[in-house]
Design an enzyme around this catalytic site. Sequence first.
Site, short mmCIF file in Angstrom:
data_model
loop_
_atom_site.label_atom_id
_atom_site.label_comp_id
_atom_site.label_asym_id
_atom_site.label_seq_id
_atom_site.Cartn_x
_atom_site.Cartn_y
_atom_site.Cartn_z
N ARG A 223 -20.39 34.10 -18.02
CA ARG A 223 -19.65 32.87 -17.71
C ARG A 223 -19.52 31.99 -18.95
O ARG A 223 -18.42 31.48 -19.25
CB ARG A 223 -20.36 32.11 -16.58
N GLU B 167 -31.15 25.19 -1.47
CA GLU B 167 -30.19 24.50 -2.33
C GLU B 167 -29.15 23.87 -1.40
O GLU B 167 -28.77 24.49 -0.41
CB GLU B 167 -29.56 25.52 -3.29
C1 3EB Z 1 -29.96 24.15 -10.64
O1 3EB Z 1 -29.88 22.93 -10.47
C2 3EB Z 1 -29.98 25.01 -9.42
O2 3EB Z 1 -25.29 28.38 -12.09
O3 3EB Z 1 -23.47 27.54 -11.25
C3 3EB Z 1 -27.05 24.99 -8.91
C4 3EB Z 1 -25.65 24.86 -8.96
C5 3EB Z 1 -27.66 25.99 -9.62
C6 3EB Z 1 -24.89 25.72 -9.75
C7 3EB Z 1 -24.71 27.60 -11.33
C8 3EB Z 1 -26.89 26.84 -10.41
C9 3EB Z 1 -25.52 26.71 -10.47
O4 3EB Z 1 -30.07 24.67 -11.76
C10 3EB Z 1 -29.13 26.20 -9.55
#
Ligand code: 3EB
Length: 326
Positions: A146, A317
Amino acid sequence: MLQLDYLAVEAAASRLESAPQIALGVLGFPELPAISTRTVPAAGVGMFVANSDVHLCELWTSSEPVVHGSRGRIRHSACGELLFGIVSSPESDGSIEARSRSLYEEIFALLQDDFHHHVLRFWNYISGINDDEAGTERYRLFNVGRHAAFEAAGRLRPETIPAASALGTQAGGDLTVCFLASREPGRQVENPRQVHAWQYPRQYGARSPTFSRALAYPFNDPSLLFVSGTASIVGHQTLHVGDVAGQVRETMANLDSIFVEASKLGAFHLANAELKAYVRDPAYAPAVEQGVRDIVGKDARVICLVSDICRADLLVEIEAFCPLVN
Ligand code: 3EB
């Protein structure tokens, strides 16, 4: 006007049949309704609703007529300012890093040639997200791919990094990326309790995840707020390892903090948000419902889906979509 509904699969099917011309996209948890949605961007995402046999659809609609189209593997729909798209790649396409890079490159190529140039939000559904691939966790490899695509497209300027979620589905399934793009840029909202995700230290992988905590749209006088998947992370560290109630409390504190920042831009309130939680175990759903009620009030609604989360020590989450209510 953009609208999000979570509907039982039968209700979603009849909405799609009666008004396909306003449907921007539909996701089925764990699968799509049987009716043909050939023109509407659609994907089944192998996640079950926790504590319920109901199959749910996430339906994005517009009050204005939508134009459906496709380019390469991407199916998209546009209504004036906004463009919604879905693209998937099967496991047989190669390594998770290569597939993540090529899906993102394909999306950015589409947007480059289109007037919907800015991305507001990505949803990443990654099969076997915590599994090992050639010695590295697949989520970390996904991040490398990405990041490379963002870099190649010249989209790494921090204030342009969109909101996102990244969740796991069963091993062997597709990598599916959904996105919402726009004509005008959005305004990033970060969380003072958390390090910027794009600045996470290397202990979480060779390339940091490319997402912001939330995006408000449009930049001036925003009317929509897209809040990224939010977890029990303070600074850059996971808190309350093994304690689901603690993780829910910390997650709600983070959401609250993001809404405090967002409310400086407009009347965005957590109580008006559509909340979508991802739980590693269906047994965690009651703790999520209770934790949400404790903060939002007893009428709070939250959709709970069973899925893996991008860090192996995260149990839950929660993401949010919040239209401004007049
Ligand atoms: C975090 O806060 C939790 O890799 O796109 C949350 C939202 C998380 C998006 C991503 C990862 C992603 O790191 C994980």
